[in-house]
Design an enzyme around this catalytic site. Structure first.
Site, mmCIF file in Angstrom:
data_model
loop_
_atom_site.group_PDB
_atom_site.id
_atom_site.type_symbol
_atom_site.label_atom_id
_atom_site.label_comp_id
_atom_site.label_asym_id
_atom_site.label_seq_id
_atom_site.Cartn_x
_atom_site.Cartn_y
_atom_site.Cartn_z
ATOM 1 N N ARG A 27 0.808 -1.226 0.000
ATOM 2 C CA ARG A 27 0.000 0.000 0.000
ATOM 3 C C ARG A 27 0.837 1.270 0.000
ATOM 4 O O ARG A 27 0.291 2.383 -0.080
ATOM 5 C CB ARG A 27 -0.912 0.015 1.227
ATOM 6 N N TRP A 73 2.831 6.053 1.738
ATOM 7 C CA TRP A 73 2.969 6.506 0.347
ATOM 8 C C TRP A 73 2.749 8.015 0.423
ATOM 9 O O TRP A 73 1.643 8.485 0.712
ATOM 10 C CB TRP A 73 1.924 5.850 -0.547
ATOM 11 N N ASN A 99 -4.035 7.181 7.393
ATOM 12 C CA ASN A 99 -4.053 6.914 5.953
ATOM 13 C C ASN A 99 -5.158 7.787 5.366
ATOM 14 O O ASN A 99 -6.292 7.736 5.837
ATOM 15 C CB ASN A 99 -4.355 5.424 5.724
ATOM 16 N N GLU A 477 -2.243 -1.876 -22.316
ATOM 17 C CA GLU A 477 -1.934 -2.554 -21.055
ATOM 18 C C GLU A 477 -0.467 -3.015 -21.034
ATOM 19 O O GLU A 477 0.220 -2.893 -20.007
ATOM 20 C CB GLU A 477 -2.904 -3.737 -20.873
ATOM 21 N N LYS A 481 2.243 -1.875 -18.217
ATOM 22 C CA LYS A 481 3.013 -2.842 -17.412
ATOM 23 C C LYS A 481 4.502 -2.526 -17.527
ATOM 24 O O LYS A 481 5.206 -2.486 -16.532
ATOM 25 C CB LYS A 481 2.801 -4.287 -17.888
ATOM 26 N N GLU A 484 5.532 0.868 -15.780
ATOM 27 C CA GLU A 484 5.421 0.978 -14.323
ATOM 28 C C GLU A 484 6.450 0.157 -13.575
ATOM 29 O O GLU A 484 6.841 0.532 -12.475
ATOM 30 C CB GLU A 484 3.999 0.671 -13.836
ATOM 31 N N HIS A 500 0.479 9.474 -37.623
ATOM 32 C CA HIS A 500 -0.098 10.812 -37.467
ATOM 33 C C HIS A 500 0.706 11.653 -36.476
ATOM 34 O O HIS A 500 0.178 12.601 -35.897
ATOM 35 C CB HIS A 500 -1.563 10.707 -37.042
#
Ligand code: F6R
Length: 600
Positions: A27, A73, A99, A477, A481, A484, A500
């Site tokens: 987290r 975080w 949190n 996706e 992946k 990140e 383009h």
């Protein structure tokens, strides 16, 4: 984002808190701390970095039966020891972990706390200083705690220690997740049952704007008017082995490998006694009564929504729009007359999605959440829920939840189609079985994919993913992946779109990963590959058996063409995994990220 724990009882508090924080590290992991209390007072240990860094500085000799902990975080203030939790009031009497985000912290500071010397840059410190201020003004601690809560705007899950009361942990929740766990002669507090499953599987859910007094033998829930609330506990269905890595080097790899199993579990969970796919009839009616479906999601779940749109439109023939949750709030499209909102969220806690849910509920619309987390905020607050049954997903990069979302969306589309007498020209149970088998083949092809990852991505600073139709969404996706977890700049594009503008970025050796699983666009996507190759790109074509050509780098087994994203994503996940590994990145805990994004 951020995880909190608390313990009161007779066992080794420090170890229980540290173990709990290790389980919550997904987290947030830029700093961590614990505060424990004994007859000598409150002892605070905090450190920038991971729980392992915190563990190294905790004084083993401090004996204690009550404590709280936090893994952070950062939102307000850089990751540092000074900004890490727990935070203490000016005299040191009160110690708090938090949190969430207090939106009016600056205002509260100016209105109430001008005389206080703040030691951190956090919004959290305002809360603990306010409690102390009100106590110094003559209030009982519980009154000061309650009054402070009524002043806070924003989200919080809080646990507070009072140095003058070693019998109680004061707890409160609004918008951020928090549970109280019940034990025999002890009680615990945790952002997620996973943190404390080693000590108890009995949990009480907390609702927004509730506060709780947690003692060794009692848990008293109150609303902010001081009225007591009785709520029965539930049993958390979590197997401790689900949350361990076992022999795997990383959770991400374990979770990639779990995908065939998850697929079979989903087929089983959504089949009725006759072996037919079935979904709660109220959900099917809600789908049928809507004239347009709005899918709301973020990140990987948004990418699943894009594919889900294809399933629902092609199979059930209901128009679907897919929206990024953080945009939808202030950029709402013109809604149809009878919309149904579907929220896709692995965690069920994503604050951006929740903000939309609250908003559309206020507007009187019906809502369905598709989530991996039963009892999560989005699940509780939506009218209906469909579960993913994927088991805990701990690696920050989502893998098995994505394929589970696709499977559940396909099942939903199929059941709705059937209820509308629209014939679907394939047997979904059978096709999902084929998908599960194909997933197994891909999970067994790691060596080849590792080789591809090394060949194409070892030295590059950027990469492009292209595809047409449904392959384009898988490319998005794949790019997410890769960026990140390996920090390679990666972008997904519709095959025809590169020329383009973006084609200007193609240089000698730029990797372009092209997906070719759709017969209808097979030649066009190969044409796009030729265009980038002519400008120096290094192409890696991932095609499907039956559509493959000599130049392809990898061929996935054949599945129904609508279901290809369920398997073509696996090489994408593995390519990203190995690219991160080759670059010595922290695969499961990439920089700047956290698993459950509970701030807007
Ligand atoms: C990427 C990833 C994120 C999440 C996003 C939404 O690998 O995990 O992009 O998909 O933060 O989270 P949920 O699905 O929990 O709402």
């Amino acid at each position: 984002m951020c995880g909190i724990v608390g313990y009161i009882g007779n066992n080794d508090t420090k170890e229980i808190l540290l173990k709990g924080l290790e389980k919550l590290e997904y987290r947030g992991y830029d700093s961590a701390g614990i505060a424990v209390m004994n007859e000598k007072g409150v002892h605070v240990f905090k450190e920038k970095g991971r729980i392992a860094d915190l563990r190294a500085i905790v004084d083993e000799d401090v004996m204690t039966n009550i404590g709280i902990g936090h893994t952070r975080w950062a939102t307000h203030g850089v990751p540092s020891k000074m900004n890490s939790h727990p935070h203490q009031s000016a005299t040191g009497r009160f110690t708090l972990v938090h949190n969430g985000v207090i939106e009016n912290y600056d205002l509260l500071k100016r209105e109430y706390l001008t005389g206080v010397n703040f030691v951190s840059e956090t919004d959290t410190e305002v809360i603990v200083q306010l409690i102390e201020l009100f106590v110094q003004d003559g209030m009982e601690v519980i009154e000061a705690f309650r009054k402070t809560l009524t002043l806070l705007h924003g989200s919080y899950a809080l646990a507070l220690l009072d140095e003058q009361n070693s019998e109680t942990i004061y707890v409160a929740k609004n918008k951020s997740p928090l549970l109280v766990g019940l034990g025999d002669g002890f009680n615990v507090v945790a952002s997620d049952a996973m943190a404390m499953i080693q000590v108890t599987n009995q949990y009480v859910e907390l609702m927004d704007k509730e506060m709780v007094l947690v003692t060794k033998n009692e848990v008293t829930i109150q609303n902010l008017n001081g009225e007591t609330i009785n709520r029965a506990p539930y049993t958390a269905e979590l197997d401790a082995s689900d949350i361990e890595k076992g022999t795997y080097p990383h959770y991400m790899l374990k979770e990639i490998d779990e995908q065939p199993l998850v697929m079979r579990k989903i087929i089983q969970m959504y089949q009725n006694e006759q072996g037919k796919l079935a979904i709660d009839s109220e959900i099917i009616s809600a789908m049928n009564e809507s004239d347009r479906i709005y899918i709301i999601a973020a990140g990987t779940s948004y990418h699943a929504g894009l594919v889900g749109k294809q399933f629902i439109e092609k199979m059930a023939k209901i128009p679907v729009e897919v929206h990024i949750s953080s945009e939808f709030g202030y950029n709402m499209p013109l809604l149809s007359e009878k919309p149904l909102f579907i929220f896709i969220s692995q965690s069920g806690e994503t604050a951006d999605s929740r903000a939309v849910l609250v908003n559309v509920k206020e507007m009187g619309y019906r809502t369905l959440t598709i989530t991996n987390a039963p009892g999560s905020t989005l699940s509780r607050e939506a009218d209906y829920t469909l579960l993913l049954f994927a088991g805990p997903e701990i690696a920050v990069a989502s893998t098995k939840a994505y394929t589970a979302q696709l499977a559940v969306l396909a099942i939903l589309a199929e059941v709705v189609a059937e209820s509308r007498n629209i014939s679907v020209d394939f047997d979904l149970v059978q096709e999902l079985g084929i998908v599960a088998n194909a997933m197994e083949v891909l999970c067994d092809s790691k060596e080849i994919i590792e080789h591809i990852s090394r060949e194409f991505l070892a030295v590059t600073r950027n990469a492009f993913f292209i595809g047409r139709g449904i392959d384009y969404y898988v490319g998005l996706e794949g790019a997410l992946k890769l960026k990140e977890i390996s920090y390679i700049q990666a972008e997904g594009f519709a095959g025809g779109e590169l020329k383009h503008g973006t084609i200007a970025l193609i240089e000698e050796g730029t990797p372009v990963i092209a997906l070719a699983t759709q017969e209808s666009v097979n030649l066009s996507i190969r044409g796009n590959v030729k265009e980038v190759v002519a400008r120096g790109a290094n192409p890696c074509i991932i095609s499907m058996n039956g559509l493959n050509m000599d130049e392809d780098s990898f061929v996935i087994p054949e599945v129904h063409d609508l279901l290809t994203p369920l398997i073509s994503v696996i090489p994408m996940q593995l390519i990203a995994y190995y690219a991160a590994l080759h670059r010595d990145c922290d695969v499961d805990k990439p920089r700047n990220l956290a698993k459950s994004v509970t701030v807007e």
